[in-house]
Scaffold this active site. Structure first.
Site, short mmCIF file in Angstrom:
data_model
loop_
_atom_site.label_atom_id
_atom_site.label_comp_id
_atom_site.label_asym_id
_atom_site.label_seq_id
_atom_site.Cartn_x
_atom_site.Cartn_y
_atom_site.Cartn_z
N ARG A 183 -25.52 0.07 8.39
CA ARG A 183 -24.64 -1.72 8.42
C ARG A 183 -25.43 -2.36 9.79
O ARG A 183 -25.92 -2.99 9.34
CB ARG A 183 -22.85 -1.85 8.59
CG ARG A 183 -22.44 -1.80 7.35
CD ARG A 183 -22.79 -3.07 6.11
NE ARG A 183 -22.50 -2.69 4.89
CZ ARG A 183 -21.47 -3.13 4.01
NH1 ARG A 183 -20.42 -3.46 4.44
NH2 ARG A 183 -21.59 -2.94 3.12
N LYS A 189 1.09 -1.17 0.25
CA LYS A 189 -0.04 0.07 -0.06
C LYS A 189 0.59 1.22 0.05
O LYS A 189 1.39 1.22 0.89
CB LYS A 189 -0.86 0.01 1.41
CG LYS A 189 -2.12 0.83 1.39
CD LYS A 189 -3.12 0.55 2.57
CE LYS A 189 -4.55 1.56 1.97
NZ LYS A 189 -5.50 1.37 3.36
N GLU A 235 -19.43 -3.82 11.62
CA GLU A 235 -20.33 -3.09 11.93
C GLU A 235 -21.02 -3.58 13.29
O GLU A 235 -21.68 -3.39 14.02
CB GLU A 235 -20.71 -1.66 11.13
CG GLU A 235 -20.02 -1.30 10.96
CD GLU A 235 -18.77 -1.03 9.38
OE1 GLU A 235 -19.16 -1.99 9.43
OE2 GLU A 235 -18.30 -0.51 9.24
C1 LIG Z 1 -18.83 -1.05 6.02
C2 LIG Z 1 -17.82 -0.06 6.14
N1 LIG Z 1 -17.01 -0.04 6.68
C3 LIG Z 1 -16.23 0.97 7.11
C4 LIG Z 1 -15.36 1.87 5.84
C5 LIG Z 1 -14.16 2.65 5.76
N2 LIG Z 1 -12.95 1.83 4.73
C6 LIG Z 1 -13.12 1.82 3.50
S1 LIG Z 1 -12.08 1.65 2.75
C7 LIG Z 1 -11.55 0.81 4.52
C8 LIG Z 1 -10.25 -0.12 4.12
C9 LIG Z 1 -10.49 -0.79 3.14
O1 LIG Z 1 -9.26 -2.17 3.27
P1 LIG Z 1 -8.81 -2.84 2.05
O2 LIG Z 1 -10.27 -3.65 1.63
O3 LIG Z 1 -7.45 -3.89 2.33
O4 LIG Z 1 -8.11 -1.61 0.94
P2 LIG Z 1 -6.86 -1.33 0.36
O5 LIG Z 1 -6.76 0.06 1.37
O6 LIG Z 1 -6.09 -1.77 1.92
O7 LIG Z 1 -6.49 -1.31 -0.54
C10 LIG Z 1 -12.17 0.96 5.07
C11 LIG Z 1 -11.87 0.13 7.06
C12 LIG Z 1 -16.40 1.32 4.71
N3 LIG Z 1 -15.91 1.82 3.43
N4 LIG Z 1 -17.58 0.53 4.81
MG LIG Z 2 -5.16 -3.67 2.20
#
Ligand SMILES: Cc1ncc(C[n+]2csc(CCOP(=O)(O)OP(=O)(O)O)c2C)c(N)n1
Ligand SMILES: [Mg+2]
Ligand SMILES: CC(=O)[C@@H](O)[C@H](O)COP(=O)(O)O
Length: 632
Positions: free
Chosen positions: A393, A280, A365
């Site tokens: 959620r 990342k 959640e």
């Molecule tokens: C239901 C929900 N909870 C929390 C979030 C906040 N959120 C956005 S991206 C993310 C992390 C995603 O991690 P990953 O899928 O590994 O993607 P990366 O950014 O590492 O590529 C979170 C917690 C969200 N978008 N939706």
């Molecule tokens: Mg990730």
């Protein structure tokens, strides 16, 4: 420059591996430069440059469906699908959306913003494809963080049942927004780093390749032998048990490996999961070094990585985090629960101060809510810190597990109201409508950061059931903080400005808008009273009855859905008591989704401004009919 000749995925076809690698570095440079001006989700997108290039190189979007989970990592996809020229408007009002957006491009086939929906969408598209007898590919791109979301497991369970041909790309960078958590994360770590597995896998492959191709009975035995060995060695076995062929792990920045593994994946008849290991923030050292900070970043100086940020009063989030520490120092029952947002929810210092009392459950959640209920039953004081939009959620868990059992759970609801650049998928504008009708729940919103502190004290002292405090994604007003932390009487509103011409009942940052309106009307000789309706539930019944007896024109002003919001609550209050015909007008967010932009622009779009409120009050005549508004 190769990038300037890429107007769509078709322009990738025929490029050599070397040219693809050249293109990857040009795309990276483009992202770093553009986002230094606009801000955005830089780290996630830097991590998927090669992956997205290879997917568009090998497959045929939009005939083949690319389904991005969350969609915050879709900037490379947007660059490759003819939207390079729109990046100057990224996440800006009427500009390009920061997530996948169907009305932006035919290549954008699935929208998100909320996590963990891609696998459900992908299996749906695969089933529709087969119902229609079509033969396109369906390719989901899901991160290791999104994979911690319950929906993802529901979908995996079903994918393994249906065995439809589809490709699940697991983009594993070991990060959610913060470092990823959970058993799945540990499992993936084992696969990634298990040297024994990697070595044994190569030797096995080498050995198996040596077995001469044979026909008949021997082939079957060899196949069985291979499978049993594979089961012995393959630690992607979890996915295999779910019925998906597991391929990987593969270096997500190695073009050669990516090309090979996706060609292999394309030949698998049923569902296949390709485990891609990425970094990342890849290619920009500040983002690689701290991808938590660089997950969603404000404009920055490229050379230094220094964020260009207007200094102001602390965000409400910071004030919440600080007061929670103060309260937790005196009350060891307090534990904080976060669904993968420790940074965004202001809990990092709390976690450092109280190791083990900040529980990050991953993007979960629903689980966070029900676990909080159990913590409360057992005498703890759980503070469930969650963005308003993500609390959507867990609606059933709030009703069924927390409020129905009347448990002492504290909801710290952040990002209440418009959120700005994230737009319609992230605004916290429905929590009042979806919470206020649930029995036993107290709901508060502070007028400033000092009142937020008092509300957190009120919440911790409250032992008669669940209680919520909601606060916006903005800086505080810079008001002085009371030396002593005193609770508020439950259900008490306050008059913050005297006046006898008309009344504005407002909450949160709308109190500033009310002051602007009152100042404008003062010039016309009107003295407008302003009431801080800081308890959305229970309402201040005494105050409402006395306002009714005065019968003055009233505006209820809220940065939330007008349908079912505070204004509705007030009208219901009067109607249920047989008090009719009061001149009350609701000014809130109309029944539509409001896209990305600045909070100021979003408020202006729906008329949450002093000018509009002043005009409404001036035009209201005594005994005017109540109309749900927002349109103007
Ligand atoms: C239901 C929900 N909870 C929390 C979030 C906040 N959120 C956005 S991206 C993310 C992390 C995603 O991690 P990953 O899928 O590994 O993607 P990366 O950014 O590492 O590529 C979170 C917690 C969200 N978008 N939706
Ligand atoms: Mg990730
Ligand atoms: C994509 C996503 O859902 C998160 O990254 C979100 O954008 C964070 O919002 P804040 O910037 O308000 O913390």
């Amino acid at each position: 420059m190769l990038l300037e000749h890429i107007n769509g995925p078709q322009d990738l076809k025929g490029l050599s591996k070397k040219e693809l690698e050249q293109l990857a570095s040009e795309v990276r440079q483009f992202l770093i430069e553009k986002l230094s001006v606009t801000g955005g989700h830089l780290a996630s997108n830097l991590g998927v440059v090669e992956l997205t290039l290879v997917l568009h190189y090998l497959f045929d979007s939009p005939n083949d469906k690319f389904v991005f989970d969350v969609g915050h990592q879709s900037y490379v996809h947007k660059i490759l699908t003819g939207r390079m020229d729109r990046f100057d408007s990224l996440r800006q009002y009427k500009g390009m959306c920061g997530f996948v957006k169907r009305d932006e491009s035919v290549h954008d086939v699935w929208e998100a913003g909320h996590s963990s929906t891609s696998l459900s969408a992908a299996i749906g598209m695969a089933m529709a494809r087969d119902f229609k007898g079509e033969d396109n590919r369906v390719i989901a791109v899901i991160g290791d963080g999104a994979l911690t979301g319950g929906m993802a497991f529901e979908a995996l369970n079903h994918i393994g049942h249906e065995k439809k041909k589809m490709i699940v790309v697991l983009n594993d960078n070991e990060m959610s927004i913060a470092p990823n958590v959970g058993a799945m994360h540990q499992y993936l770590g084992k696969i990634r780093s298990d040297r024994h597995y990697q070595k044994a896998k190569e030797e096995l492959q080498h050995f198996l390749n040596k077995i001469p191709a044979v026909g008949g009975k021997l082939a079957k035995t060899a196949e069985k032998f291979k499978d049993s060995l594979k089961y012995l060695l393959v630690t992607g076995i979890l996915f295999e048990q779910f019925g998906l062929t597991y391929l990987g792990p593969v270096d997500g920045h190695d073009m050669e490996q990516l090309l090979d593994i996706f060609r292999q994946a394309d030949s698998v008849p049923g569902p296949v999961l390709v485990h891609v290991v990425t970094v990342k923030g890849k290619g920009y050292s500040p983002a690689e070094a701290d991808s938590h900070k660089w997950h969603g970043i404000s404009p920055y100086k490229i050379e230094s990585g220094q964020v260009v940020k207007a200094v102001g009063s602390p965000m409400y989030t910071q004030v919440f985090g600080d007061v929670l520490i103060e309260l937790a120092e005196k009350d060891e029952r307090i534990v904080a629960v976060t669904p993968a947002m420790p940074g965004g929810s202001g809990l990092m210092e709390f976690a450092a101060r109280f190791p083990g009392r900040m529980i990050d459950v991953g993007i979960a959640e629903q689980h966070a809510a029900t676990m909080s209920a159990a913590l409360a039953i057992e005498g703890m004081k759980p503070v469930f810190a969650v963005y308003s939009t993500f609390l959507q959620r867990a609606y059933d868990q709030v009703v069924h597990d927390i409020c129905r059992q009347n448990l002492n759970v504290i909801f710290a609801i952040d990002r209440a109201g418009f959120v700005g650049p994230d737009g319609e998928t992230h605004h916290g504008v429905y929590d009042i409508p979806f919470l206020r009708h649930v029995p036993n729940l107290v709901i508060m919103m502070p007028k400033d950061e000092n009142e937020l502190r008092r509300m957190m004290k009120t919440a911790v002292d409250y032992n008669d059931g669940p209680i919520a405090v909601r606060y916006p994604r903005i800086n505080g007003l810079g008001v002085p903080l009371d030396a002593e932390l005193l609770p508020l009487p439950i259900g008490s509103w306050e008059t913050v400005r005297e006046g006898d011409s008309a009344v504005i009942v407002a909450i949160g940052p709308m109190l500033q808008v009310a002051e602007d309106a009152a100042d404008l009307l003062k010039r016309d000789g009107m003295n407008v009273r302003i009431v801080n309706a800081r308890f959305i539930k229970p309402l201040d019944e005494q105050m409402l009855l006395s306002l009714a007896s005065e019968g003055k024109n009233m505006i209820v002003l809220e940065e939330g859905a007008a349908l079912g919001g505070l204004g509705s609550a007030i009208l219901e209050f009067y109607s249920l008591r047989g008090i009719y015909g009061l001149p009350i007008r609701i000014v809130g967010i109309p029944d539509q989704f409001i896209e990305h932009g600045s909070i100021k622009e979003q408020r202006a779009e729906v008329g949450l401004t002093g000018e509009r409120v002043a005009a409404e009050l001036k035009n209201m005549h005594p005994r005017s009919k109540m109309r749900v508004t927002g349109q103007h």
